[in-house]
Design an enzyme around this catalytic site. Structure first.
Site, PDB file in Angstrom:
ATOM      1  N   VAL A 103     -28.717  30.286  -9.023  1.00 54.98           N
ATOM      2  CA  VAL A 103     -27.853  29.165  -8.659  1.00 54.98           C
ATOM      3  C   VAL A 103     -27.607  29.415  -7.021  1.00 54.98           C
ATOM      4  O   VAL A 103     -26.878  28.298  -6.782  1.00 54.98           O
ATOM      5  CB  VAL A 103     -26.804  29.186  -9.452  1.00 54.98           C
ATOM      6  CG1 VAL A 103     -26.907  29.007 -10.824  1.00 54.98           C
ATOM      7  CG2 VAL A 103     -25.758  30.576  -9.030  1.00 54.98           C
ATOM      8  N   HIS A 119     -30.392  27.124 -14.465  1.00 58.12           N
ATOM      9  CA  HIS A 119     -29.033  27.213 -14.363  1.00 58.12           C
ATOM     10  C   HIS A 119     -27.907  26.627 -13.436  1.00 58.12           C
ATOM     11  O   HIS A 119     -26.933  26.847 -13.303  1.00 58.12           O
ATOM     12  CB  HIS A 119     -28.614  28.787 -14.328  1.00 58.12           C
ATOM     13  CG  HIS A 119     -29.407  29.677 -15.718  1.00 58.12           C
ATOM     14  ND1 HIS A 119     -29.471  30.708 -15.476  1.00 58.12           N
ATOM     15  CD2 HIS A 119     -29.940  29.231 -16.703  1.00 58.12           C
ATOM     16  CE1 HIS A 119     -30.146  31.299 -16.862  1.00 58.12           C
ATOM     17  NE2 HIS A 119     -30.436  30.130 -17.319  1.00 58.12           N
ATOM     18  N   CYS A 146     -12.122  14.446 -10.421  1.00 54.76           N
ATOM     19  CA  CYS A 146     -13.191  13.840 -10.035  1.00 54.76           C
ATOM     20  C   CYS A 146     -12.520  12.445  -9.465  1.00 54.76           C
ATOM     21  O   CYS A 146     -11.279  11.762 -10.171  1.00 54.76           O
ATOM     22  CB  CYS A 146     -13.762  13.274 -11.389  1.00 54.76           C
ATOM     23  SG  CYS A 146     -14.996  11.969 -11.173  1.00 54.76           S
TER      24      CYS A 146
END
Ligand code: APR
Length: 244
Positions: A103, A119, A146
């Site tokens: 990652v 991943h 968010c």
């Protein structure tokens, strides 16, 4: 180490190569693998206990502290000759699919394009509820939210128990079915479905090659096991191919 002539010829003649990399390809860049002991504050934690949706929902601030620590660590390292060799390999053959379980984004920083991240990516932020990538979250908050729905933001990585992105799986299956050469680099081949790609490629008639200092569960099923560090073996492979 010298690369077997059969390997050089197969890679030179390949129409499509499927490369699968794991944490070992970033080891020489100084990125600790999951299975190496964590350092400092994080030494007391088992990564397998932290990298789960349950752990995140139990304590989002703790998990965000861990990922900020990992992002800081990875942003300080650089791609190594193995990453650059794989980017070069893609320029030498008609077709190459690069699938990584890492990652850290180091393949992209070395110039590889269209990297398939099984991943996810450490540096992506996603809305936990909607799954979409968010680029304008308040990342200084202890538990960022968010801006769209107000729910929690999470790192854009695939945690244990979560599914591999469907598009990544589809691309992997297609590449395994059509590749002439399968190259496993720096992975223990323990975690599915990435661990099953070698067998799928073999069923399609591909030559299986593994680069790893240590034998793995795949080693006794490959045609060529190149024992060594990817930062050394991959550049040797590239220079062997380029040599007339
Ligand atoms: N060059 C090549 N391979 C190396 C090097 C190196 N310099 N150093 C170590 N390795 C090998 C190790 O021998 C081991 O086989 O890299 C492999 C790393 O294995 P793991 O730590 O199990 O990493 P990986 O195979 O990527 O794990 C798959 O499991 O930990 C989870 O989600 C995580 O993506 C990870 C997945």
């Amino acid at each position: 180490m010298s690369i077997p002539e059969a390997v050089v010829e197969a890679v030179r003649a390949a129409r499509h190569i499927l490369v699968v990399t794991g944490a070992g390809v970033s080891a020489e860049s100084g990125v600790p693998t999951f299975r190496e002991a964590q350092t400092g504050l994080w030494e007391q934690f088992d990564p397998h206990e932290l990298a789960t949706p349950e752990a995140f929902l139990r304590d989002p601030e703790l998990i965000w502290r861990w990922y900020h620590w990992r992002r800081e660590l990875v942003s300080r390292v650089r791609p190594n000759p193995g990453h650059y060799a794989l980017a070069e390999l893609a320029r030498l053959v008609p077709g190459l699919t690069l699938i990584t379980q890492n990652v850290d984004g180091l393949h992209q920083r070395a110039g590889s394009e269209d990297v398939v991240e099984f991943h996810g990516n450490l540096f992506e932020d996603r809305c936990f509820a909607e799954g979409c990538v968010v680029t304008n979250g308040d990342m200084d908050a202890p538990a960022p939210h968010c801006p769209g729905c107000g729910g929690l933001l999470r790192p854009g990585v695939v945690w244990f128990g979560e599914a591999i992105p469907p598009q990544a799986l589809h691309t992997a299956g297609q590449a395994a079915a059509k590749c002439d050469v399968f190259l496993s680099v720096g992975t223990s081949s323990l975690v599915w479905p990435a661990a099953g790609l070698g067998d799928a490629a073999r069923e399609s008639g591909a030559m299986l090659i593994e680069i790893n200092p240590d034998a793995t569960t795949l080693t006794d099923r490959v045609h060529h096991y190149l024992q060594g560090k990817s930062g050394e073996v991959l550049p040797e492979l590239i220079s062997s191919i380029a040599r007339d």
